[in-house]
Design an enzyme around this catalytic site. Structure first.
Site, short mmCIF file in Angstrom:
data_model
loop_
_atom_site.label_atom_id
_atom_site.label_comp_id
_atom_site.label_asym_id
_atom_site.label_seq_id
_atom_site.Cartn_x
_atom_site.Cartn_y
_atom_site.Cartn_z
N ASP A 109 0.81 -1.22 0.00
CA ASP A 109 0.00 0.00 0.00
C ASP A 109 0.86 1.28 0.00
O ASP A 109 0.49 2.28 0.62
CB ASP A 109 -0.95 0.00 1.20
CG ASP A 109 -2.21 -0.83 0.94
OD1 ASP A 109 -2.56 -1.01 -0.25
OD2 ASP A 109 -2.83 -1.29 1.90
N ASP A 169 -7.84 -2.87 -4.19
CA ASP A 169 -7.36 -1.67 -3.48
C ASP A 169 -6.16 -1.03 -4.22
O ASP A 169 -5.96 0.19 -4.17
CB ASP A 169 -6.89 -1.99 -2.06
CG ASP A 169 -7.75 -3.00 -1.33
OD1 ASP A 169 -8.38 -3.83 -1.99
OD2 ASP A 169 -7.77 -2.98 -0.09
N GLY A 227 -11.60 -15.45 -8.00
CA GLY A 227 -11.81 -14.28 -7.15
C GLY A 227 -12.12 -14.71 -5.73
O GLY A 227 -12.69 -15.79 -5.51
N THR A 229 -12.66 -12.95 -1.39
CA THR A 229 -12.78 -11.70 -0.63
C THR A 229 -11.98 -11.79 0.65
O THR A 229 -11.54 -12.86 1.06
CB THR A 229 -14.25 -11.35 -0.33
OG1 THR A 229 -14.32 -9.94 -0.05
CG2 THR A 229 -14.80 -12.11 0.88
N ARG A 241 -16.13 -0.65 -0.50
CA ARG A 241 -14.92 0.18 -0.65
C ARG A 241 -14.03 -0.33 -1.78
O ARG A 241 -13.38 0.46 -2.47
CB ARG A 241 -14.15 0.28 0.67
CG ARG A 241 -13.19 1.47 0.63
CD ARG A 241 -12.67 1.90 1.98
NE ARG A 241 -11.89 0.91 2.67
CZ ARG A 241 -12.30 0.19 3.70
NH1 ARG A 241 -13.54 0.35 4.17
NH2 ARG A 241 -11.53 -0.68 4.27
N TRP A 245 -12.62 1.90 -4.79
CA TRP A 245 -11.23 2.02 -5.28
C TRP A 245 -11.18 1.83 -6.79
O TRP A 245 -10.39 2.48 -7.49
CB TRP A 245 -10.31 1.00 -4.61
CG TRP A 245 -10.11 1.11 -3.12
CD1 TRP A 245 -10.11 0.06 -2.23
CD2 TRP A 245 -9.81 2.29 -2.33
NE1 TRP A 245 -9.85 0.51 -0.96
CE2 TRP A 245 -9.66 1.88 -0.99
CE3 TRP A 245 -9.67 3.64 -2.65
CZ2 TRP A 245 -9.38 2.78 0.05
CZ3 TRP A 245 -9.39 4.54 -1.62
CH2 TRP A 245 -9.25 4.12 -0.31
N1 GLY Z 1 -6.32 -1.40 2.14
C1 GLY Z 1 -7.34 -0.62 1.67
C2 GLY Z 1 -8.67 -0.79 2.30
O1 GLY Z 1 -8.82 -1.47 3.33
O2 GLY Z 1 -9.60 -0.25 1.77
#
Ligand code: GLY
Length: 391
Positions: A109, A169, A227, A229, A241, A245
């Site tokens: 990140d 993200d 995929g 999660t 979220r 992103w």
């Molecule tokens: N690491 C980014 C989030 O938790 O949205």
């Protein structure tokens, strides 16, 4: 191109400038807690942020950059030197962290950490230490690029650990690479950012425009496996979220490339969002939930989505779908400012209430989040002035 929301929705002008005043007053009040320059609000507990050290060996957070980011936005909004002075101290701290390689090499990140803290500082004040720190972080992030599969690898604590996956993200980490390419002329940064964006869309975006949070790749062939999660409701759901992103990352990616295909991907992801918003335009923490649910909201997702659409409005103002999106962004801004913003008088920290960080892990549920605060502030600034993006 510029796009200033309040010029098109003048009824919001006073409300949003009051909201900026309220937010900057809260920041000014709470700055004393972080005055040493090496402390940052990260996780929230008992009505307060826990102050963490950026380069603490035990600190694995990704949120520290959002504090100096808020300070830079507050500096832009008010011109108050106190904000700049503290944000400059933070630059030195971020430089120290990257120079000492303290939780840098394994960190996926780095864009979240170094864009709002250092790219911002360099853009606004020409701070060369900030530029150097951001370029070092970009170099480190670029080393996570995997030619086999064409993506930036996430979720491994060692660069080569066989945890061969990416997460959506990262769409907000790749702007650091686009920026580094522009600053240095080193084209490989841009190629890696673009390849990652295309791989994300190719595998993590479903036919209906929703996205997987994580995507596992085959280490031997570089092909897709499946995929998954982590922070969403289920492997097949759409974590709010994460989707935010993607919306914002595609808008920024379009700004850097002007590639028409990216505009199409942006529309697909954003159409889904706009067609599945609750009545007040602040999503629940996962898009499987809608009006009538008892589940918590994630206000940070609303703020990120608003920023994404306001970014795209700068690049594609004439697009047939843009006016419809902007009508809804106007509603989102009103909703956040009236019903989700913290009010100075209640004394609690944070700018935007009712965020949800990681519901399945039981972390940060229905609380302010430092990134929610940052993107709320960014959305206010974007909505009220011609703003040059840090991303
Ligand atoms: N690491 C980014 C989030 O938790 O949205």
């Amino acid at each position: 191109m510029s796009y200033v929301l309040v010029e098109h929705y003048p009824e919001l002008k006073l409300m949003l400038s009051d909201a900026i005043k309220e937010a900057t007053d809260i920041l000014k009040r709470d700055m004393v807690k972080y005055a040493s320059g090496d402390l940052y609000p990260a996780r929230y507990a008992n009505g307060k942020y826990v102050a963490v050290k950026n380069a603490d060996p035990l600190c694995y957070y990704w949120e520290e950059g959002f504090w100096p980011g808020q300070l830079w936005l507050a500096y832009e909004a008010t011109g108050d030197e106190a904000f700049r002075k503290l944000a400059d101290k933070n630059v030195d701290d971020f430089y120290k962290r990257v120079d000492e390689n303290n939780h840098i090499d394994w960190h996926h990140d780095l864009g979240f950490l170094y864009t709002p803290s250092c790219v911002s500082a360099y853009m606004l004040t020409g701070n060369e230490t900030a530029k150097k720190a951001a370029l070092m972080a970009a170099y480190s992030l670029s080393r996570r690029f995997r030619p086999r599969g064409q993506f930036i690898q996430s979720m491994s604590f060692e660069l080569d650990e066989p945890n061969y996956k990416f997460i959506v993200d990262t769409m907000l980490n790749i702007p650091l690479l686009f920026w580094a390419a522009k600053e240095t002329g080193e084209e490989s940064y841009r190629q890696k950012a673009l390849a990652h964006l295309n791989t994300t869309v190719k595998y993590a975006m479903r036919e209906d425009g929703t996205t997987y949070h994580h995507f596992l790749m085959d280490e031997k062939t570089g092909g897709p496996i499946k995929g998954q999660t982590w922070q969403g409701d289920g492997d097949e759901s759409c974590w709010s979220r994460g989707q935010a992103w993607v919306v914002y990352g595609l808008a920024l990616g379009y700004g850097y490339t002007k590639d028409e295909k990216i505009l199409g991907h942006f529309k697909k992801a954003t159409d889904y969002v706009m067609n599945h918003m609750p009545e007040d335009f602040v999503p629940y923490w996962d898009f499987v939930y809608s009006d009538g649910s008892e589940e918590p909201r994630d206000s940070s997702a609303a703020a990120i989505i608003a920023c994404g659409i306001l970014e795209m409005a700068k690049h594609a103002p004439e697009c047939d779908f843009m006016k419809g999106y902007l009508d809804k962004v106007a509603k989102m801004m009103r909703s956040m400012a009236v019903s989700y913003a913290n009010k100075l008088k209640n004394g609690t920290e944070g700018l935007l209430l009712h965020g949800t960080d990681a519901k399945p892990q039981g972390e940060g549920i229905d609380v302010p989040l430092s990134f929610g605060d940052y993107f709320y502030m960014e959305s206010l600034i974007r909505a009220t002035r011609d703003w040059k993006s840090y991303w």
